[in-house]
Design a protein around this motif. Sequence first.
Motif, mmCIF file in Angstrom:
data_model
loop_
_atom_site.group_PDB
_atom_site.id
_atom_site.type_symbol
_atom_site.label_atom_id
_atom_site.label_comp_id
_atom_site.label_asym_id
_atom_site.label_seq_id
_atom_site.Cartn_x
_atom_site.Cartn_y
_atom_site.Cartn_z
ATOM 1 N N UNK A 8 -32.481 19.951 -53.978
ATOM 2 C CA UNK A 8 -32.698 21.140 -54.794
ATOM 3 C C UNK A 8 -31.427 21.427 -55.590
ATOM 4 N N UNK A 9 -31.583 21.431 -56.907
ATOM 5 C CA UNK A 9 -30.480 21.763 -57.797
ATOM 6 C C UNK A 9 -30.617 23.238 -58.141
ATOM 7 N N UNK A 10 -29.571 24.011 -57.875
ATOM 8 C CA UNK A 10 -29.661 25.467 -58.008
ATOM 9 C C UNK A 10 -28.420 26.040 -58.679
ATOM 10 N N UNK A 11 -28.573 27.267 -59.155
ATOM 11 C CA UNK A 11 -27.430 28.097 -59.509
ATOM 12 C C UNK A 11 -27.214 28.977 -58.293
ATOM 13 N N UNK A 12 -26.041 28.883 -57.719
ATOM 14 C CA UNK A 12 -25.732 29.583 -56.472
ATOM 15 C C UNK A 12 -24.711 30.671 -56.754
ATOM 16 N N UNK A 13 -25.071 31.926 -56.462
ATOM 17 C CA UNK A 13 -24.099 33.000 -56.685
ATOM 18 C C UNK A 13 -22.960 32.925 -55.670
ATOM 19 N N UNK A 14 -21.884 33.681 -55.875
ATOM 20 C CA UNK A 14 -20.781 33.677 -54.911
ATOM 21 C C UNK A 14 -21.187 34.305 -53.577
ATOM 22 N N UNK A 15 -20.393 34.022 -52.561
ATOM 23 C CA UNK A 15 -20.696 34.433 -51.183
ATOM 24 C C UNK A 15 -21.010 35.925 -51.022
ATOM 25 N N UNK A 42 -29.512 33.081 -51.120
ATOM 26 C CA UNK A 42 -29.735 33.463 -52.513
ATOM 27 C C UNK A 42 -29.385 32.310 -53.449
ATOM 28 N N UNK A 43 -30.277 32.086 -54.414
ATOM 29 C CA UNK A 43 -30.081 31.024 -55.400
ATOM 30 C C UNK A 43 -31.097 31.195 -56.523
ATOM 31 N N UNK A 44 -30.890 30.471 -57.599
ATOM 32 C CA UNK A 44 -31.870 30.347 -58.678
ATOM 33 C C UNK A 44 -32.193 28.870 -58.776
ATOM 34 N N UNK A 45 -33.429 28.521 -58.575
ATOM 35 C CA UNK A 45 -33.809 27.115 -58.612
ATOM 36 C C UNK A 45 -33.780 26.591 -60.039
ATOM 37 N N UNK A 46 -33.129 25.437 -60.209
ATOM 38 C CA UNK A 46 -33.117 24.752 -61.497
ATOM 39 C C UNK A 46 -34.143 23.625 -61.466
ATOM 40 N N UNK A 47 -34.085 22.777 -60.411
ATOM 41 C CA UNK A 47 -35.000 21.638 -60.322
ATOM 42 C C UNK A 47 -34.979 21.091 -58.899
ATOM 43 N N UNK A 103 -30.655 27.646 -69.534
ATOM 44 C CA UNK A 103 -30.034 26.609 -68.702
ATOM 45 C C UNK A 103 -31.122 25.796 -68.001
ATOM 46 N N UNK A 104 -32.096 26.477 -67.393
ATOM 47 C CA UNK A 104 -33.155 25.782 -66.646
ATOM 48 C C UNK A 104 -34.020 24.930 -67.571
ATOM 49 N N UNK A 105 -34.486 25.499 -68.666
ATOM 50 C CA UNK A 105 -35.380 24.738 -69.561
ATOM 51 C C UNK A 105 -34.629 23.619 -70.285
ATOM 52 N N UNK A 106 -33.384 23.858 -70.658
ATOM 53 C CA UNK A 106 -32.608 22.788 -71.304
ATOM 54 C C UNK A 106 -32.330 21.644 -70.345
ATOM 55 N N UNK A 107 -32.096 21.957 -69.066
ATOM 56 C CA UNK A 107 -31.906 20.883 -68.095
ATOM 57 C C UNK A 107 -33.187 20.063 -67.964
ATOM 58 N N UNK A 108 -34.316 20.737 -67.870
ATOM 59 C CA UNK A 108 -35.596 20.028 -67.750
ATOM 60 C C UNK A 108 -35.800 19.099 -68.948
#
Length: 184
Positions: A8-15, A42-47, A103-108
């Motif tokens: 899982x590739x994600x954007x992960x916020x700080x602790x 906590x995270x935002x899924x990218x792919x 970021x998510x759509x451009x990565x896709x």
Amino acid sequence: MVHIPEFSLVIRPPEPIISYVASLKKKLRDEIGWFGSANAQAHLTVFNFDATPDELTTWDKNIRRFCESVIAKEVLFNHFDSFPPRTFFVAPDDTSMVHLNAVVTNFARFIGEKSSAHAHMSIARNLKDGELEQAKLLFQNQSVHLEFLCEGMTLRQFDPNTKQYAHILKKFPFVGKTQPDLFS
């Protein structure tokens, strides 16, 4: 049985934000009992994807290459929202939504996949009938202000024992380099 991708590739916020979102999940779990994503950080899924060791090397190279072109940017999550009838989450403000979705759509697109995006950090998924309304009531008077520098992506691996993406394999910083002009 539902297949769970290994990576899982994600954007992960700080602790501090990960801990705060965990406290929101605990508050809801104390109110309604177990729910999907109750233990997820906590995270935002990218792919999400599966890969052999050789394929993972290619993924690593492509993720790094993509991240070289992305500029780090402050983002703000400032309200609760939902995808009725089963998902409750913390949502970004409009400016942050545009950036994160891009970021998510451009990565896709970069990897040749189609994607739609609606950036959010899940509090609860797979809620049962009536539980979304309980979640909304529980947090209706609580404000939220989660601001952080979105400075990269994190690759995680699924652990079948804990049933979580518990293993952080690598962090890919957003470098913000411009790509060379191939037509000059």
